[in-house]
Every structure is written in C-alpha cells, then in structure tokens.
Enzyme design. Structure first.
Site, short mmCIF file in Angstrom:
data_model
loop_
_atom_site.label_atom_id
_atom_site.label_comp_id
_atom_site.label_asym_id
_atom_site.label_seq_id
_atom_site.Cartn_x
_atom_site.Cartn_y
_atom_site.Cartn_z
CB ILE A 165 -19.23 119.44 -24.12
CG1 ILE A 165 -20.61 119.85 -24.64
CG2 ILE A 165 -18.72 120.47 -23.10
CD1 ILE A 165 -21.64 120.10 -23.57
CG ASP A 175 -12.42 109.23 -23.56
OD1 ASP A 175 -11.82 109.01 -24.62
OD2 ASP A 175 -13.21 110.17 -23.41
CG MET A 190 -10.00 119.25 -19.17
SD MET A 190 -9.71 119.04 -20.94
CE MET A 190 -10.73 120.37 -21.63
CE LYS A 225 -6.94 111.81 -26.71
NZ LYS A 225 -7.60 112.83 -27.54
#
Length: 263
Positions: free
Chosen positions: A101, A43, A177, A65
């Site tokens: 998660i 990531d 988020m 991302k």
C-alpha cells in the site's frame, strides 16, 4: 563466504511491513523474519526498537525517503537488494505500513523476480488502519460508509489522478502523503462535487509519540493544517465516519469563522 562479487551465491529477500510505527503492531512473522536477517534495508521512519529486533551483527542500511529528497532512487534500492541477496544473505526489506500500500513493494518484488531470486512478502498494519484505530475512527460503518478508498496525495502528479466518486455520502476516502498538497486536495474534491462541509480528519504521527488527531471540514483542510502546523507522516480521512472519531474537534471553530466572515 559469499561476497558481492560471487555471481553463484543465492539468498532470499523478505519484504516486511513494519506497521505505522508502534513496534507492538508488528506481526509474529515480521518479528521472526527480522530475527533471521543478515541484512536489513529499511525506510527512514522505522522505530529503532523495530531495528533492534534484528541480530546485532546484521548489516542495517537506511534508504530513507523524504518529499523530493531520496537517499537512493528506487532503481538503486532495487539493485542494492538484489546485490545483497546474491551474496547468499537473507535480506529483510523493512517498509513502513504495508509493503503493497503505497510502499513500492510491487516494484521491488518485480526486480527480485526478474533477477531470478526468491522473494516473500509479510504484510503489515497499514497506516490507515493503525492511525484510524488509535483515533477510534471506523473507516466503514453500516450507518455511514459502505466503501473505503486509498489514494496518494503525491503520486506522479496530483492533477492527473481521477478521484471522482471516491468521496461523498456513504464513502470514506483515505489520503496518504497529502499534508504538503492538502489545499489542492480540498479544491480537487470540492470541484468533483464533495460538499465543503464534509467532515475531514488529519491523523498525524499515528501510533507514535506525539500523535494527534484533528477533525475539521473539507473547506478548512488547508488552513487548519497550516494553523496547527501539521507535519508528516500524516493521513487525511474524508467522510461522515470522521464524526464518530475521538479526534480533537475543530469543526465548531471553523463554523464560527465562516459565520463571522458571512456577517
């Protein structure tokens, strides 16, 4: 040597949770997996010190991302992982927090299994646990909360998610988020009956340099995030346990503003 064009080669993939940021929160098994990696698919928010644990010759591939901007779509990431495993390589899929998660680890496991290839998962310290620990914010407490729920603030449409009953007295809600949608989140919770004066904490960049923990009230969540220029990564914690934390207290300021507006 196996290549991407060799359909007979078989390796394996290990999904590894890198934790919320601080390399010191990696598990021993995570470190061992990284040291044995041939390929690391990682990531975007992984600390460089974590990537340095892999062998120098290991191939490192970023699949970073961001909101509404992905280097690769998820299907392409799945295909990339499978392709490298088929070369006979040990592929470490390094994910922030815990793979299961809000890490799409389940989708990647399904893709690898569907290809008939071996896969292992090494859990990591989730952002909720790491950030809350840093802020001295207990997610459960015998006097304040006997239940905790995790939700995503952006996940296939905020309006379609049913959060009723997840926040309120005796409960803790952790929102991942949610920075970009926090005004809508506050409205959604208050429409579900959560009191406007419910304590809320925003834990920004937890365990990383420049981390901040700020607490306010639910009705002030959106304005506070804008005032303080909060940026992702950050999690939002809703519940009475927030009052126990070491987070910087914006509650009094909000109360003064509310009193002045009512005068």
């Amino acid at each position: 040597m196996a290549t991407l064009l060799d359909p007979q080669a078989r390796g394996r993939v290990i999904l590894v949770g890198a934790g919320p940021g601080d390399p010191g929160l990696l598990t021993v098994r995570a470190v061992e997996a990284l040291k044995g990696a041939d390929v690391v698919v990682h990531d975007g928010l992984i600390d460089p010190r974590v990537l340095d644990l892999a062998p120098r010759e290991a191939h490192r591939i970023s699949v970073a991302k961001q909101r509404a901007k992905h280097t690769l779509p998820q299907d392409a990431i799945n295909a990339l992982i499978v392709a490298h495993v088929r070369t006979g390589a040990t592929v470490v899929r390094l994910k922030g927090g815990d793979p299961f998660i809000f890490g799409r680890g389940g989708e990647e496991v399904e893709a690898v299994r569907s290809a008939g290839l071996p896969v292992e998962v090494i859990p990591g310290v989730s952002a909720a646990l790491g950030c809350a620990a840093e802020a001295m914010l207990p997610l459960t407490h015998r006097d304040h909360s006997s239940a905790v729920s995790f939700v995503a603030g952006q996940c296939k449409g905020l309006a379609d998610q049913d959060w009723s009953g997840l926040a309120g007295k005796g409960r803790t809600l952790v929102i991942y988020m949610g920075v970009a949608t926090c005004p809508d989140i506050a409205d959604k919770l208050m429409a579900d009956g959560v009191a406007p004066d419910m304590p809320v904490a925003v834990l920004e960049k937890g365990t990383l340099d420049g981390s901040r923990a700020i607490k306010t009230l639910l009705a002030d969540l959106g304005p506070m995030v804008e005032r303080e220029k909060v940026q992702s990564p950050a999690i939002i914690v809703v519940g009475d346990v927030v009052e126990l934390s070491d987070a910087e207290d914006k509650l009094a300021r909000w109360a003064r503003v509310a009193e002045a507006a009512a005068a």
